[in-house]
Design an enzyme around this catalytic site. Sequence first.
Site, PDB file in Angstrom:
ATOM      1  N   ASP A 107       0.834  -1.194   0.000  1.00  0.00           N
ATOM      2  CA  ASP A 107       0.000   0.000   0.000  1.00  0.00           C
ATOM      3  C   ASP A 107       0.876   1.254   0.000  1.00  0.00           C
ATOM      4  O   ASP A 107       2.096   1.187   0.156  1.00  0.00           O
ATOM      5  CB  ASP A 107      -0.935  -0.021   1.210  1.00  0.00           C
ATOM      6  CG  ASP A 107      -2.301   0.554   0.911  1.00  0.00           C
ATOM      7  OD1 ASP A 107      -2.401   1.409   0.012  1.00  0.00           O
ATOM      8  OD2 ASP A 107      -3.279   0.150   1.576  1.00  0.00           O
ATOM      9  N   ASP A 138     -10.804   2.416  -3.488  1.00  0.00           N
ATOM     10  CA  ASP A 138     -11.222   1.086  -3.035  1.00  0.00           C
ATOM     11  C   ASP A 138     -12.629   0.772  -3.511  1.00  0.00           C
ATOM     12  O   ASP A 138     -13.518   1.629  -3.511  1.00  0.00           O
ATOM     13  CB  ASP A 138     -11.220   1.026  -1.506  1.00  0.00           C
ATOM     14  CG  ASP A 138      -9.828   0.965  -0.915  1.00  0.00           C
ATOM     15  OD1 ASP A 138      -8.843   1.018  -1.678  1.00  0.00           O
ATOM     16  OD2 ASP A 138      -9.721   0.872   0.319  1.00  0.00           O
TER      17      ASP A 138
END
Length: 409
Positions: free
Chosen positions: A159, A220
Site C-alpha cells: 500500500d 477502493d
Amino acid sequence: MAAAVPGLLRALLLAAAAAALDNGVARTPPMGWLHWERFLCATDCSAQPRRCVSEQLFTEMADVMAAEGWRDAGYQYLCIDDCWAAPTRDERGRLRADPRRFPGGIQRLADYVHVRGLKLGIYSDVGNQTCAGFPGSYGHYELDAQTFASWGVDLLKFDGCNSGSLELLAEGYRRMSLALNKTGRPIVYSCEWPFYLRPMQQPNYTEIKQYCNHWRNFFDVYDSWNSIKSILEWTALHQDSIVKIAGPGGWNDPDMLVIGNFGLSWDQAVTQMAMWAIMAAPLFMSNDLRRISPEAKWLLQNKEVIAINQDPLGKQGYRITKDKNFELWERPLSGGAYAVAVLYQQEIGGPQNFSFSLAFLGNGLACNPACSVRQVLPSSRDWGVHSWVSSLSVEVNPTGTVLLRVGAL
C-alpha cells in the site's frame, strides 16, 4: 451509435504492451481471495470470532478454497490485507504477526495454505505506518522482503499510505520490488503506486510495469453498484493510457470482486464478473466463502468467464462505443476470437435491446468472413454462425451485462 472509438485509437489500444517485471509470475491475471472489503480491520476476536482477522479466519478460508472448487477454478492466492501485524516490530527489527490472533505466526499459516495447494499473500505499506496504523516497511524494505520470503509468502500487497512525498513513494515501490526479487522467491508484487500518484501527477505506467505485477489506479471498491459503476467509468475514461500497458506479467487492478456479499443485485453481480473478465483484471474475491450462495458460487466459478479473464494473449479490453445508456466493450482473445460485453447502465424500467453490426468488432476482423457467437453470461447458450454483415440484437436487464464470445471461422 455514439462515442465510438476511432480506428487509430483502437489500434493503439491493441499495441504491444510495455516490458513487464521479470519475476516469472502473474503471466495471466492472478486469482484468489483477499480479506479487506468483507472483513476490514476486525481485531476483537472475543466479540467477533468469525469475522476477526486471525489465523482461524484464514485456515477456515483455505479449507473451503481447497474443498469446494475454488482452488481448482483458479483462485490460488489466499491473501491477508492490513491489520495482521503486531503493533511493534520484534527485538531484531522484524515484522511479526499479532501473537493473540495469529498464535502460530505467518510461517505456520503459509505451511497450512501450501499443503492445500494454495499460495499465501500478505500486506505491508511503503510508509512508516500502514493505512490502519500498523508498522509499515519504510526503512526496512530489504529486511521485510527477506522476512516475507523466509515465511513462504507468495504475494505482497504493498500500500501507499504515509509515504511522506512522491519521491519517497516511488523510491519505496522500486526498492521493495528489487528487494523481493533479490530473495530468489517468486512473489507477486501488487502495488497501489499510480493511485497515490494521480492526484498530483500522471503515472509513468511504463516504469510502474517494470516494477509491479499489478497496480491499483482508483479508489477502493465498495459493496455497492455505485462503486462498480464509478470503477468502470474511470477505466473507460482513461483507457487510452492504461489499456495498452497491460499484459502478461503486469495488469491494471480495478480492485476486489464483491460478488456474494450484500450490495449487488444479481444483474449487477453478473456485470462485475463480466467486466472484470473484459478488463483482464486480477480476480480477488472479498466475501465469506464459508456461507456463499449457490448462485454467487456458480458465477465466480464459471469456467467460460474465467477462461476469458485468463486468456493467454493477455490483452485488456476497452469500450468501443457508448450509446445513451448502453456500452459496448470488446477484448481481443487468442486465436483471433473476441469477448464482447453489452452493458446497460439504466436503473429504471425493464430489459431493453441493443443492436450492433458484427462488422463493428475488432476493426472489422472479428467476424470476417463469418463467426460463431456464444453467450457466456448471464447464462450460456449458442447463438449460431453469423456473417460479417450480420447484426446482433441483445436484450439486457437494467444494470446488467450480456457477455459474448465471438470466434472467427
